[in-house]
Scaffold this motif. Structure first.
Motif, PDB file in Angstrom:
ATOM      1  N   LEU A  98      -7.327  -2.293  -4.862  1.00  0.00           N
ATOM      2  CA  LEU A  98      -7.402  -3.222  -6.103  1.00  0.00           C
ATOM      3  C   LEU A  98      -6.392  -2.558  -7.516  1.00  0.00           C
ATOM      4  CD1 LEU A  98      -7.994  -5.402  -8.069  1.00  0.00           C
ATOM      5  CD2 LEU A  98     -10.218  -3.940  -8.916  1.00  0.00           C
ATOM      6  N   GLU A  99      -6.278  -0.583  -7.592  1.00  0.00           N
ATOM      7  CA  GLU A  99      -5.874  -0.532  -7.877  1.00  0.00           C
ATOM      8  C   GLU A  99      -4.226  -0.512  -7.410  1.00  0.00           C
ATOM      9  OE1 GLU A  99      -4.171   4.199  -9.807  1.00  0.00           O
ATOM     10  OE2 GLU A  99      -5.155   3.235  -7.964  1.00  0.00           O
ATOM     11  N   THR A 100      -3.674  -1.009  -6.227  1.00  0.00           N
ATOM     12  CA  THR A 100      -2.604  -1.360  -5.330  1.00  0.00           C
ATOM     13  C   THR A 100      -1.570  -2.879  -5.792  1.00  0.00           C
ATOM     14  OG1 THR A 100      -2.229   0.357  -4.328  1.00  0.00           O
ATOM     15  CG2 THR A 100      -0.777  -1.391  -4.117  1.00  0.00           C
ATOM     16  N   ILE A 101      -3.007  -3.768  -5.752  1.00  0.00           N
ATOM     17  CA  ILE A 101      -2.887  -5.084  -5.405  1.00  0.00           C
ATOM     18  C   ILE A 101      -2.456  -5.116  -7.328  1.00  0.00           C
ATOM     19  CG2 ILE A 101      -3.199  -6.570  -4.579  1.00  0.00           C
ATOM     20  CD1 ILE A 101      -2.297  -5.256  -2.436  1.00  0.00           C
ATOM     21  N   SER A 102      -3.646  -5.164  -7.991  1.00  0.00           N
ATOM     22  CA  SER A 102      -3.259  -5.418  -9.400  1.00  0.00           C
ATOM     23  C   SER A 102      -1.892  -4.937  -9.711  1.00  0.00           C
ATOM     24  CB  SER A 102      -4.181  -4.784 -10.000  1.00  0.00           C
ATOM     25  OG  SER A 102      -4.533  -3.857  -9.835  1.00  0.00           O
ATOM     26  N   SER A 103      -1.417  -4.038  -9.860  1.00  0.00           N
ATOM     27  CA  SER A 103      -0.880  -3.599 -10.498  1.00  0.00           C
ATOM     28  C   SER A 103       1.110  -3.920  -9.722  1.00  0.00           C
ATOM     29  CB  SER A 103      -0.522  -1.250 -10.156  1.00  0.00           C
ATOM     30  OG  SER A 103       0.951  -1.133 -10.578  1.00  0.00           O
ATOM     31  N   PHE A 104       0.583  -4.764  -8.501  1.00  0.00           N
ATOM     32  CA  PHE A 104       2.304  -4.743  -7.806  1.00  0.00           C
ATOM     33  C   PHE A 104       2.126  -6.044  -8.733  1.00  0.00           C
ATOM     34  CE2 PHE A 104       2.447  -1.559  -5.112  1.00  0.00           C
ATOM     35  CZ  PHE A 104       3.766  -1.164  -4.933  1.00  0.00           C
TER      36      PHE A 104
ATOM     37  N   GLU B 147       5.035  -6.885 -13.360  1.00  0.00           N
ATOM     38  CA  GLU B 147       4.600  -5.910 -12.229  1.00  0.00           C
ATOM     39  C   GLU B 147       5.875  -4.447 -12.157  1.00  0.00           C
ATOM     40  OE1 GLU B 147       5.344 -10.206 -11.758  1.00  0.00           O
ATOM     41  OE2 GLU B 147       6.187  -9.143 -12.974  1.00  0.00           O
ATOM     42  N   ARG B 148       4.761  -3.745 -11.178  1.00  0.00           N
ATOM     43  CA  ARG B 148       5.269  -2.660 -11.257  1.00  0.00           C
ATOM     44  C   ARG B 148       4.212  -1.602 -10.031  1.00  0.00           C
ATOM     45  NH1 ARG B 148       3.681  -0.587 -16.859  1.00  0.00           N
ATOM     46  NH2 ARG B 148       3.489  -3.076 -16.913  1.00  0.00           N
ATOM     47  N   PRO B 149       5.068  -0.683  -9.332  1.00  0.00           N
ATOM     48  CA  PRO B 149       4.431  -0.530  -8.066  1.00  0.00           C
ATOM     49  C   PRO B 149       3.104   0.768  -9.026  1.00  0.00           C
ATOM     50  CG  PRO B 149       6.145   0.917  -7.872  1.00  0.00           C
ATOM     51  CD  PRO B 149       6.351  -0.792  -8.752  1.00  0.00           C
ATOM     52  N   PRO B 150       1.837   0.841  -8.881  1.00  0.00           N
ATOM     53  CA  PRO B 150       0.636   2.213  -9.499  1.00  0.00           C
ATOM     54  C   PRO B 150       1.780   2.925  -9.767  1.00  0.00           C
ATOM     55  CG  PRO B 150       0.477   1.809  -6.977  1.00  0.00           C
ATOM     56  CD  PRO B 150       1.358   0.629  -7.039  1.00  0.00           C
ATOM     57  N   SER B 151       1.106   3.948 -10.320  1.00  0.00           N
ATOM     58  CA  SER B 151       1.483   5.858 -10.264  1.00  0.00           C
ATOM     59  C   SER B 151       1.591   6.398  -9.095  1.00  0.00           C
ATOM     60  CB  SER B 151       0.621   6.402 -11.659  1.00  0.00           C
ATOM     61  OG  SER B 151      -0.789   6.670 -10.784  1.00  0.00           O
ATOM     62  N   ASN B 152       2.526   7.405  -8.744  1.00  0.00           N
ATOM     63  CA  ASN B 152       2.754   7.882  -7.497  1.00  0.00           C
ATOM     64  C   ASN B 152       2.872   7.285  -6.602  1.00  0.00           C
ATOM     65  OD1 ASN B 152       2.820  10.656  -6.340  1.00  0.00           O
ATOM     66  ND2 ASN B 152       0.418  10.496  -5.641  1.00  0.00           N
ATOM     67  N   TRP B 153       3.339   6.382  -6.245  1.00  0.00           N
ATOM     68  CA  TRP B 153       3.480   4.999  -5.426  1.00  0.00           C
ATOM     69  C   TRP B 153       4.200   5.967  -4.190  1.00  0.00           C
ATOM     70  CZ3 TRP B 153       6.895   1.655  -3.241  1.00  0.00           C
ATOM     71  CH2 TRP B 153       6.797   0.842  -2.521  1.00  0.00           C
TER      72      TRP B 153
ATOM     73  N   PRO C  87       1.442  -0.990   0.079  1.00  0.00           N
ATOM     74  CA  PRO C  87       0.235   0.208   0.166  1.00  0.00           C
ATOM     75  C   PRO C  87       1.079   1.116   0.094  1.00  0.00           C
ATOM     76  CG  PRO C  87      -0.656  -1.411   1.687  1.00  0.00           C
ATOM     77  CD  PRO C  87       0.513  -1.813   0.637  1.00  0.00           C
ATOM     78  N   SER C  88       0.321   2.299  -0.929  1.00  0.00           N
ATOM     79  CA  SER C  88       0.486   3.763  -0.779  1.00  0.00           C
ATOM     80  C   SER C  88       0.749   4.363   0.654  1.00  0.00           C
ATOM     81  CB  SER C  88       1.261   4.454  -2.337  1.00  0.00           C
ATOM     82  OG  SER C  88       0.867   5.407  -2.104  1.00  0.00           O
ATOM     83  N   SER C  89       2.034   4.852   1.381  1.00  0.00           N
ATOM     84  CA  SER C  89       1.863   5.966   2.563  1.00  0.00           C
ATOM     85  C   SER C  89       0.255   7.303   1.611  1.00  0.00           C
ATOM     86  CB  SER C  89       3.135   6.314   2.889  1.00  0.00           C
ATOM     87  OG  SER C  89       4.057   6.986   1.839  1.00  0.00           O
ATOM     88  N   ALA C  90       1.010   7.238   0.350  1.00  0.00           N
ATOM     89  CA  ALA C  90       0.596   8.348  -0.033  1.00  0.00           C
ATOM     90  C   ALA C  90      -1.533   8.657  -0.233  1.00  0.00           C
ATOM     91  CB  ALA C  90       1.411   9.305  -1.182  1.00  0.00           C
ATOM     92  N   LYS C  91      -1.829   7.118  -0.579  1.00  0.00           N
ATOM     93  CA  LYS C  91      -2.925   6.499  -0.220  1.00  0.00           C
ATOM     94  C   LYS C  91      -3.063   6.322   1.457  1.00  0.00           C
ATOM     95  CE  LYS C  91      -4.762   5.159  -3.777  1.00  0.00           C
ATOM     96  NZ  LYS C  91      -5.323   4.238  -4.934  1.00  0.00           N
ATOM     97  N   ASN C  92      -2.418   6.615   2.270  1.00  0.00           N
ATOM     98  CA  ASN C  92      -2.882   6.118   3.464  1.00  0.00           C
ATOM     99  C   ASN C  92      -3.034   4.812   3.662  1.00  0.00           C
ATOM    100  OD1 ASN C  92      -4.287   7.349   6.338  1.00  0.00           O
ATOM    101  ND2 ASN C  92      -6.477   5.575   5.180  1.00  0.00           N
ATOM    102  N   ASN C  93      -1.830   4.363   2.763  1.00  0.00           N
ATOM    103  CA  ASN C  93      -2.129   2.536   3.367  1.00  0.00           C
ATOM    104  C   ASN C  93      -2.892   1.743   3.251  1.00  0.00           C
ATOM    105  OD1 ASN C  93       1.162   3.677   4.388  1.00  0.00           O
ATOM    106  ND2 ASN C  93      -0.278   4.293   6.182  1.00  0.00           N
ATOM    107  N   THR C  94      -4.178   2.406   2.128  1.00  0.00           N
ATOM    108  CA  THR C  94      -4.913   0.987   1.700  1.00  0.00           C
ATOM    109  C   THR C  94      -4.523   0.092   0.658  1.00  0.00           C
ATOM    110  OG1 THR C  94      -5.784   3.365   2.086  1.00  0.00           O
ATOM    111  CG2 THR C  94      -7.403   1.003   0.971  1.00  0.00           C
ATOM    112  N   PRO C  95      -4.799  -0.977   1.074  1.00  0.00           N
ATOM    113  CA  PRO C  95      -4.363  -1.968   0.135  1.00  0.00           C
ATOM    114  C   PRO C  95      -5.500  -1.741  -1.400  1.00  0.00           C
ATOM    115  CG  PRO C  95      -4.829  -2.850   2.335  1.00  0.00           C
ATOM    116  CD  PRO C  95      -5.358  -1.012   2.253  1.00  0.00           C
TER     117      PRO C  95
END
Length: 415
Positions: free
Chosen positions: A277-283, A299-305, A267-275
């Protein structure tokens, strides 16, 4: 899993050792072919710079600053931009490692080194230094070469990681089944089902998503603790029925540790560490097709991660394993032609409220590394590698194991 401290005994042998490389060379043995024409090619991750320090870890096997909350890859850092894997590159069952290679934090060909992994885990996921060492060494004691200090994050790359005279065994890489990779994973098949336990399975990802939708909401599914605990239980139950040769030893608790990354590291700390679908599917490199099924891209982090603000510790991983397993306890055992045989093992939690400075936890992790090294193709070489690389990290904790060497000098004395 709470890493239980294990009593180790390294039997003395009548070998005389002058120095570590020469020792490994003498134990090499013949591979009965002419592979000297395949030299070790020192691959390299993209270099770090003062302009893009991330959490401050360098390619030197040392600790970074642990100051996270930074964007990865950093804007302007073209050296760590996403690239599709080059032809012939190795990728394996671990989305986190595949992501590191796709961004050049590990060598993009998938043949990485100890120092690359220790730095990459710190800089991208902001795991603390002891955790980075333990995770790296777990990969090596199962599947890496201690002489070249190389590890394939995918399949067997022996021709690249070893050469005549400096060869310590046929190391299968992270994709080798039954070592680092085990049955009942999140999005990979059990090996028996089709002989491929390392490739992404879109059907399994869809099942994991459905579980997340049921434990949170269909509109905003979260791959949080509740989802992962239930999905791990469902995967086990499914494997008990579908895999007539399922093997589920206590070592499989490492898979529970992998599951904690979905809500602790991804999870991205810029999105309140929310796991989400956008985040997990990207990884996971999961992309949904028009018909609703899931396919795979790099595999990659989502944008602005942005990575974790505070480092992830061994206690975070261990407590996560304890909690995931305790939510739906499962019996350790093995199917043999569809008949289940219990391994008569139990997993006992050591309790919560641990800290990264908990010497019992730290020494337990060290003990597991030393114990596992004894099962490597060349156990003495691997044992020495663990002592050389991990020993200084654990030295402040005064770990000791009855009858087992805990220094290079002690190892040579025992030999």
């Amino acid at each position: 899993m709470r890493f239980a401290a294990i009593s180790l005994l390294l039997a003395a042998t009548p070998l005389v050792v002058e120095a570590y490389p020469q020792y490994a060379k003498r134990l090499a043995g013949s591979r009965n072919d002419n592979r000297a024409k395949y030299p070790i090619l020192r691959r390299a991750a993209a270099p770090y710079s003062d302009q893009y320090p991330y959490t401050g870890a360098k390619l030197d096997g040392q600790a970074g600053t642990g100051k996270g909350g930074v964007q990865v890859p950093a804007p302007g850092d073209t050296a760590h931009e996403y690239q599709d894997p080059p032809p012939g590159a190795y990728r394996g069952p671990c989305p986190g490692l595949n992501t590191l290679a796709n961004h050049g934090f590990l060598s993009r060909d998938g043949i990485t080194t100890y120092t690359e992994m220790v730095a990459g885990l710190q800089n991208v996921y902001n795991v603390d230094f002891p955790t980075a060492v333990v995770l790296t060494m777990l990969g090596f004691v199962f599947d890496g070469d201690p002489i070249s200090e190389m590890l394939s994050i995918g399949g067997d790359a022996t021709l690249t990681t070893g050469q005549d005279g400096n060869f310590t065994g046929e190391y299968g890489g992270v994709s080798k089944h039954g070592t680092f990779e085990l049955d009942v994973s999140l999005t990979r098949n059990d090996f028996y089902l089709n002989g491929d336990s390392h490739s992404f399975n879109g059907t399994l990802f869809g099942m994991m998503l459905e579980t997340a939708q049921n434990t949170s909401s269909a509109a905003n599914p979260l791959f949080d603790f509740n989802a992962m605990a239930l999905y791990r239980s469902q995967q086990y139950d499914r494997a008990r029925v579908e895999n007539p040769y399922l093997y589920f030893p206590q070592l499989a608790l490492h898979n529970y540790g992998a599951a904690t990354f979905l809500y602790e590291a991804f999870p991205s700390s810029a999105k309140n560490n929310t796991p989400d679908l956008e985040t997990i599917s990207s990884f996971f490199g999961a992309v949904q097709l028009a018909n609703g099924t899931w396919s795979h891209v790099g595999e990659r982090p989502p944008s602005n991660w942005h990575n974790r603000v505070t480092p992830m510790t061994l206690a975070d991983v261990s407590d996560g394993i304890d909690a995931l397993y305790a939510a739906y306890p499962k019996e350790f055992g093995a199917n043999l032609a569809g008949v289940w045989y219990s391994l008569n093992q139990t997993h006992t939690s050591s309790g919560s409220n641990s800290s990264a400075g908990d010497s019992t936890l730290i020494c337990g992790a060290y003990g597991e590394l030393l114990n596992t090294a004894l099962s490597a193709p060349q156990p003495y070489a691997m044992y020495g590698f663990v002592l050389e690389k991990a020993g200084p990290v654990f030295a402040p904790y005064n770990c000791s194991f009855a009858g087992a060497p805990t220094s290079i000098a002690d190892l040579y004395t025992a030999l």
